[in-house]
Write an enzyme that holds these catalytic residues in place. Sequence first.
Site, PDB file in Angstrom:
ATOM      1  N   ASP A 173       0.827  -1.210   0.000  1.00 42.78           N
ATOM      2  CA  ASP A 173       0.000   0.000   0.000  1.00 42.78           C
ATOM      3  C   ASP A 173       0.858   1.255   0.000  1.00 42.78           C
ATOM      4  O   ASP A 173       0.465   2.268   0.574  1.00 42.78           O
ATOM      5  CB  ASP A 173      -0.895   0.023   1.244  1.00 42.78           C
ATOM      6  N   SER A 233       2.194   6.782   0.552  1.00 37.29           N
ATOM      7  CA  SER A 233       1.444   5.879   1.408  1.00 37.29           C
ATOM      8  C   SER A 233       0.019   5.926   0.909  1.00 37.29           C
ATOM      9  O   SER A 233      -0.596   6.979   0.903  1.00 37.29           O
ATOM     10  CB  SER A 233       1.526   6.338   2.854  1.00 37.29           C
ATOM     11  N   ARG A 234      -0.492   4.772   0.456  1.00 36.65           N
ATOM     12  CA  ARG A 234      -1.776   4.815  -0.223  1.00 36.65           C
ATOM     13  C   ARG A 234      -2.971   4.809   0.718  1.00 36.65           C
ATOM     14  O   ARG A 234      -4.059   5.145   0.317  1.00 36.65           O
ATOM     15  CB  ARG A 234      -1.886   3.644  -1.208  1.00 36.65           C
ATOM     16  N   VAL A 235      -2.794   4.391   1.973  1.00 42.60           N
ATOM     17  CA  VAL A 235      -3.933   4.445   2.884  1.00 42.60           C
ATOM     18  C   VAL A 235      -3.648   5.285   4.117  1.00 42.60           C
ATOM     19  O   VAL A 235      -4.563   5.648   4.835  1.00 42.60           O
ATOM     20  CB  VAL A 235      -4.380   3.043   3.355  1.00 42.60           C
TER      21      VAL A 235
END
Lengths: 509, 180
Positions: free
Chosen positions: A339, A364-366
């Site tokens: 992620d 950081s995707r989340v």
Amino acid sequence: MSINAEEISALIKQQLSGYKDDLAVEETGVVTYVGDGVARAHGLDNALSGELLEFENGIYGMAQNLESNDVGIVVLGDCTHIREGATIKRTGKIMEVPVGEEMVGRTINSLGQPIDGKGDIKTESSRPIEKKAPGIMDRQSVSEPLQTGIKSIDALVPIGRGQRELIIGDRKTGKTSIAVDTILNQKDQDMICIYVAIGQKDSTVRSQVATLEKFGAMDYTIVLSAGPSEPAPLLYIAPYAGAAIGEYFMNQGKHVLIVYDDLTKQANAYRELSLILRRPPGREAYPGDIFYTHSRLLERAAKLSDKLGGGSMTALPIVETQAGDVSAYIPTNVISITDGQIFLNSDMFYSGTRPAIDAGTSVSRVGGDAQIKAMKQVAGTLRLDLASYHELQAFAQFGSDLDDATQAKLNRGARTEEVLKQPLHAPLPVEKQVLILFSLTHGYLDSIAVDDIHRYQTELFNFFDASHRDLLDTIVNTGKLPEGDALANAVDEFTKSFTPSKQEETQNN
Amino acid sequence: MLDKITFAKRYSKALYEVLEEQNQVESGLSELLSIKQVFDDNSSLSRVLTDVSFPEDKKESLIKPLIDNSDVEYVKNLLKVLLGSNKMDEFTLIVEEFEHSYNEKHKIVHADALSVVPLSDEQKQKLTDVFKARVGANEVILNNKVDQSLIGGVILKSSNVIFDGSVKTKINNIKKLLLS
């Protein structure tokens, strides 16, 4: 103290009560090839893929290839005592590792056996090392922050509990240090940390453990090490064994942080196995299922739904690149599975920016949802500021005549870089990170010389600890910045009282 | 290159099918077994027959009595083909595979019975009957071997399965139980 004969016989009787006089029926095969951590055996007609098999001398193997004439087996241990023609038995079980609270604070190998010389680990239960990851309904979205204690990560690429964040970079760029510092910062956070060292030099692991012990982090950490002198199969299963131990704690509603250091070496071990097992090689000679090897491992990191206890397992896989080449096979695979990634740049590392986190390529995707509000407020513009600074920096090298706005931007950028620097093994609590970033983004640092920033930071923290502890507590408890101008006033008060270094004064004159 | 087992499996399968069509499976099997006996008794024979430095005509004269003695046409042909393709060392494996498929078809099971003292005929018969029922075979060919180290009881070994009823194993199990 003496035990009389009656007690002994009672004890023996009790132990023997489990004995059943059954006819032992065993399915066997004959070893036809052995070498390089791999064996082949004829027979074993009903063996299952992944089944645990037992050699004559008590060493175990795992069935990997089921072919028309023979079975390809990876040997989990020393294969020098296995001979051609030896018999091999089915056990009907799959590979398991012992799990339990007793493991915390210990150093173990891939089979869950202690290697720290502190005696046996007596655990109640064990878990299969390969287990299907939690499904859609078992999960919930990542919402709680995992504080790494590293300013540039918590501000720019925040990590949430249950996330999978890749740490990637060349050799000697501080990948392991980031992971270790993150573990150090989990003290009193109700976290169980698992550090899986795959193919790391035993001396390195030893010094990591010493570091963890020195900072009191072994109280909540398990170190699992498969050294370079172990056979390749043990390196291959090490991360799965670590994940199995982590899942045990996660299923109890606890929070787990697991570091895989590093997956490049695990991929190499698996490539070695696969080639010796005569599986067809693919790109870079890795087998066709190398992607699945990593995806099924990292998929086991999760934030469980409240129904299942709400536990989480955060994974920090580490991947090593060659000369910054992220387009090689393993890096691209793992980047696409995780992620987000923290990219460490070797040029930055050698120019003194440590940790050498490349803000441009790290994402950081989340994590954005998992940042506390106060941090979002102060760090919101940081990434843009840094990007425009780097852009301007290239321009500024050509000419000296710059307008005030550009000059201000350059000044701010230089200070931002300076603030994001952080020494080794010195994680910062989130409220202090917010405090220094607040001073930065609100311009209090603009008047401070770059060389003084480090001292400014230390003194600022001391000042707040002494006089304004309540403001820091507000950030911790509410997750928000204190209302009104209280924080700004306090920082202003300190900045006015801050005395620049003498050196700076003479330079300014 | 094919590995030996795959090679032997293919040849034995082809031979079996062709003999079955001709209703010569039984006579073919006894032929093959007797030729295999010759190979087993003279361990250097198959090596010599595949040795490239050994003159071809001498190889033929060596194998000639075997071919002439054989009554089944297809067994003769098999020997000629193997000699021509320099694969004579595969012969014993082919025969083993052939026997294997014959046994499978007729539900014949070979078993080794290991015991401390030689089994009496009556004991053998009893063991055979019990084993027949257990594995669902039509016929069980029992081969009794003596192994002093068992202390007592019998171990039955059949293809890939071991039925272990020896006192030695039981004692070992108790040992494991007590030590754990």
